[in-house]
Design a protein around this motif. Structure first.
Motif, short mmCIF file in Angstrom:
data_model
loop_
_atom_site.label_atom_id
_atom_site.label_comp_id
_atom_site.label_asym_id
_atom_site.label_seq_id
_atom_site.Cartn_x
_atom_site.Cartn_y
_atom_site.Cartn_z
N SER B 10 0.18 -8.82 -7.52
CA SER B 10 0.49 -10.25 -7.66
C SER B 10 0.91 -10.85 -6.33
N VAL B 11 1.49 -10.05 -5.45
CA VAL B 11 1.96 -10.55 -4.15
C VAL B 11 1.03 -10.11 -3.02
N ALA B 12 0.75 -8.81 -2.96
CA ALA B 12 -0.05 -8.28 -1.86
C ALA B 12 -1.24 -7.49 -2.38
N ALA B 13 -2.33 -7.54 -1.61
CA ALA B 13 -3.50 -6.72 -1.93
C ALA B 13 -3.52 -5.57 -0.93
N LYS B 14 -3.54 -4.34 -1.45
CA LYS B 14 -3.49 -3.16 -0.60
C LYS B 14 -4.80 -2.40 -0.72
N GLY B 15 -5.23 -1.80 0.40
CA GLY B 15 -6.49 -1.07 0.36
C GLY B 15 -6.40 0.23 1.15
N VAL B 16 -7.15 1.22 0.67
CA VAL B 16 -7.23 2.50 1.36
C VAL B 16 -8.71 2.87 1.46
N ILE B 17 -9.14 3.33 2.63
CA ILE B 17 -10.52 3.83 2.76
C ILE B 17 -10.42 5.31 3.16
N LEU B 18 -11.15 6.13 2.42
CA LEU B 18 -11.06 7.59 2.61
C LEU B 18 -12.42 8.17 2.93
N ASP B 19 -12.52 8.99 3.97
CA ASP B 19 -13.69 9.87 4.03
C ASP B 19 -13.16 11.30 4.08
N ALA B 215 10.12 0.03 -3.53
CA ALA B 215 10.67 1.33 -3.10
C ALA B 215 11.00 1.33 -1.60
N ARG B 216 10.49 0.32 -0.87
CA ARG B 216 10.84 0.24 0.55
C ARG B 216 12.27 -0.22 0.76
N ASN B 217 12.86 -0.82 -0.27
CA ASN B 217 14.21 -1.37 -0.16
C ASN B 217 15.24 -0.25 -0.37
N PRO B 218 15.98 0.15 0.70
CA PRO B 218 16.93 1.27 0.58
C PRO B 218 18.04 0.98 -0.42
N GLY B 219 18.37 -0.30 -0.61
CA GLY B 219 19.42 -0.66 -1.56
C GLY B 219 19.01 -0.35 -2.99
N VAL B 220 17.75 -0.67 -3.35
CA VAL B 220 17.28 -0.37 -4.71
C VAL B 220 17.17 1.14 -4.89
N ILE B 234 10.26 9.39 -2.34
CA ILE B 234 9.58 8.14 -1.99
C ILE B 234 8.34 8.50 -1.14
N PRO B 235 7.14 8.24 -1.66
CA PRO B 235 5.96 8.54 -0.85
C PRO B 235 5.96 7.70 0.43
N GLU B 236 5.41 8.27 1.47
CA GLU B 236 5.24 7.54 2.71
C GLU B 236 4.33 6.34 2.41
N GLU B 237 4.60 5.19 3.00
CA GLU B 237 3.80 3.97 2.72
C GLU B 237 3.69 3.75 1.21
N CYS B 238 4.87 3.69 0.57
CA CYS B 238 4.92 3.69 -0.90
C CYS B 238 4.16 2.55 -1.55
N GLN B 239 4.00 1.43 -0.83
CA GLN B 239 3.30 0.31 -1.47
C GLN B 239 1.79 0.53 -1.55
N PHE B 240 1.31 1.61 -0.90
CA PHE B 240 -0.13 1.91 -0.96
C PHE B 240 -0.47 2.97 -2.03
N THR B 241 0.53 3.39 -2.80
CA THR B 241 0.31 4.47 -3.76
C THR B 241 -0.83 4.17 -4.74
N GLY B 242 -0.83 2.94 -5.28
CA GLY B 242 -1.87 2.56 -6.25
C GLY B 242 -3.25 2.58 -5.62
N ALA B 243 -3.36 2.02 -4.40
CA ALA B 243 -4.66 1.97 -3.71
C ALA B 243 -5.15 3.39 -3.40
N LEU B 244 -4.21 4.26 -2.98
CA LEU B 244 -4.59 5.64 -2.69
C LEU B 244 -5.10 6.34 -3.95
N GLY B 245 -4.40 6.12 -5.06
CA GLY B 245 -4.84 6.71 -6.33
C GLY B 245 -6.23 6.23 -6.71
N ALA B 246 -6.48 4.94 -6.50
CA ALA B 246 -7.79 4.38 -6.82
C ALA B 246 -8.87 5.05 -5.98
#
Lengths: 375, 256
Positions: B10-19, B215-220, B234-246
């Motif tokens: 809803s806020v950001a569009a994240k993408g991962v490209i894998l070879d 998850a990037r917010n240390p307070g939460v 907390i996975p590294e680059e946690c906001q990309f988890t969904g894109a990586l899974g895709a």
């Protein structure tokens, strides 16, 4: 002559015309809202029992001028149709029968009295108790005399047994259609709903019975095997009707198939037959209606037994439990239902929603994720 | 093999490209058009990897925009994608908490990394990134600044669950001279409590991972760990988890 599901979609219209004609000819019409209402009694009184509207969002805004917003949409819709005089069946009804199922309904019926005469039956909430059954028998006898007085007729035992036979026969015929889906589904969830829901608007029990019989034979004969199997979903929870079928639609659009519905528009009452071996028809009716496993019963073991059996017999891959907003009894019972479904190793999805389309996206993702768990 | 995973949130569009052995990530604001955001993301990913559109074997799309760019590739839910990525990186994880812009989710996995149950927040912004964003605005901060500005020793409980009412509660607290850092800690506690209740509904077993932009917010992270009484991965680059899974789902299909 062949019959199909499409024919059931016209029942409301054609029956409306027949009801109008019958009214002009002096016949009485009695409106009902719930499966607890013993329609046999209305039939035996020579009146037409008819199901009243309560599955559309349209009149809810009008209902909220009187009723609280945080109330179940079914109650708001029912009242809204009455208040705005937009349900033709309500319009034609000489008398309305209500029951004290949930708190929302019984208090709404008190307000509805201002619009039309409403007779409310006191429904006890305990299945296995002599005192409860006695009260319910008393309530059925009271309904009998109310109908006799209001409609100016006599309800004889002979007429009651005749009506009991008709309703038993119709119930068995509907069940036979639903049971076809135990194998490769012959009806989608939407078709299933169209058939089971539309029959409640029919003004002619004999005609309805022959339509159901024909459809069952037609479907059984036309069954085709071999299409790609879809995840088989069992729907339980609050009543669904045409107009409030969004969850069925979403499940089927996402690639699932609703093979059965354990709710009062579906299978909940279909195993229940009035015992014609008893000497008193009122007692026989009371026993049947007290057995309905609605969440307003406490405790409500038969619903869990029925669900357990349906999971096996309909070979469900997943269960969706739909609670209408503010329906506390189904909402709380979802905890037990969830345990039962997960205990069978099946994915379980509990949804809380209303008649609006505001949550379609959030429902969709939950439903898609459920189907991904099956695949 | 070249696969793209997109998570149009809803806020950001994240993408991962894998070879076979390299991975690139890109992120753009979703804005008003999830379709345009998706297209822009694909171009950026191709540029980063130095590859051409025709070389892409598969595109899998998740997130709220998954239908909007359905033509680009097949769709999967965020639930499946988060599960897929976490199972790949942290096989011992059995519970995932994902807090994104407009919803929060708890996902249970079995030993095979398959989803066996999940829960999502109901029709309300409480316990989501949006809640924190609105509160950050009321405090004159950017949502990314909340984490470093809390003082959990002075936590002020925020009682309103509703985003609109919580905002007026905060304005009232500020008017009374309550410290910003204590209010911020209270906001994190509010999100932590709300999400922890959902986690307990689903039940914890094995390790717990925390994914999604929040998850990037240390307070939460602190508040949620306190509420759950367990350590969060907390996975590294946690906001990309969904894109990586895709992307991983796409890769899986290419191999099968």
């Amino acid at each position: 002559m062949t019959i199909n599901v499409e024919d059931f979609t016209h029942i409301r219209e054609t029956s409306l015309i027949k009801i109008k004609e019958a009214k002009d000819g002096g016949q009485k019409v009695v409106g009902t809202y719930c499966t607890y209402c013993p329609q046999e009694m209305i039939l035996a009184a020579g009146a037409i029992p008819v199901s009243l509207c309560g599955t559309s969002e349209k009149p809810i805004a009008a209902a909220e001028e009187v009723l609280p917003r945080n109330l179940c949409p079914l109650i708001k819709s029912s009242y809204g149709f009455a208040a705005t005089d937009t349900c033709p069946f309500f319009h034609f009804s000489d008398l309305i029968i209500g029951e004290t199922t949930c708190d929302g309904k019984k208090k709404m019926f008190e307000i509805m009295q201002d619009i039309k005469p409403v007779h409310v039956m006191q429904l006890p909430h305990l299945h296995q108790l002599d005192a409860a059954l006695k009260l319910w028998i008393t309530e059925l006898r009271r309904l009998r005399s109310v109908l006799e007085t209001e409609l100016g007729v006599e309800i004889t035992e002979e007429k009651l047994w005749e009506a009991i036979d008709k309703v038993n026969r119709e119930t068995a015929a509907v069940k036979a259609i639903c049971d076809l889906n135990k194998g490769e589904p012959v009806l989608s969830g939407l078709d299933l709903l169209t058939v089971t829901w539309s029959r409640n608007f029919s003004s002619d029990k004999d005609r309805m019975f022959s339509m159901l019989k024909e459809l069952q034979e037609e479907l059984a004969a036309s069954r085709q095997a071999g299409s790609a199997p879809k995840p088989r979903v069992l729907l339980t929870g609050c009543p669904v009707g045409v107009g409030s079928e969004k969850v069925i639609r979403l499940v089927e659009e996402a690639g699932g198939c609703i093979v059965a519905m354990e709710n009062c528009s579906g299978y909940k009452t279909l195993e229940l037959q009035t015992d014609t071996g008893l000497s008193d028809p009122i007692v026989a009716l009371a026993q049947k209606y007290m057995s309905i496993p609605c969440s307003c019963m406490s405790p409500n073991p038969y619903r869990l037994e029925l669900l357990q059996r349906m999971i096996k017999e309909f070979r469900a891959d997943a269960v969706v439990d739909l609670t209408w907003q503010a329906c506390h009894t189904y909402n709380i019972e979802a905890f037990e239902v969830g345990k039962l479904v997960r205990g069978n190793g099946l994915p379980y999805l509990h949804l809380e929603s209303d008649y609006s389309s505001s949550d379609l996206e959030t429902l969709k993702i939950r439903i898609e994720a459920l189907l991904e768990m099956v695949a | 093999m070249l696969v793209v995973g997109l998570d149009i949130g809803s806020v950001a569009a994240k993408g991962v490209i894998l070879d076979k052995d390299t991975m690139h990530r890109a992120m753009v604001p979703t804005g008003w058009s999830p379709r345009d955001a998706g297209e822009k993301l694909i171009s950026e990913l191709l540029e980063l990897s130095g590859r051409k559109r025709e070389q892409v074997d598969d595109i899998v799309v998740t997130g709220y925009g998954r239908i909007a760019i359905a033509g680009a590739g097949q769709a999967a839910t965020e639930i499946k994608c988060h599960a897929r990525a976490v199972a790949e990186i942290y096989p011992a994880v059995r519970t995932i908490v994902d807090i994104g812009g407009q919803d929060s989710k708890v996902i249970r996995l079995n030993e095979q990394g398959r989803v066996i149950d999940f829960a999502m927040n109901d029709k309300c912004a409480a316990g989501t990134g949006r809640f924190l964003q609105v509160m950050a605005n009321a405090l004159g901060l950017d949502v990314s600044e909340l984490g470093e500005n809390e003082d959990s020793d002075k936590t002020v409980s925020i009682n309103s669950m509703c985003t609109v009412f919580a905002e007026s509660e905060i304005i009232g607290l500020l008017a009374r001279g309550t410290s910003k850092s204590g209010i911020i800690a209270g906001l994190h506690q509010s999100v932590g409590r709300r999400v922890a209740a959902m986690v307990r509904r689903i039940g914890i077993s094995g390790e717990v991972a925390f994914t999604g932009g929040v998850a990037r917010n240390p307070g939460v992270r602190r508040a949620l760990q306190e509420e759950l009484g367990c350590r969060l991965i907390i996975p590294e680059e946690c906001q990309f988890t969904g894109a990586l899974g895709a992307a991983l789902l796409g890769a899986e299909q290419q191999f099968n």
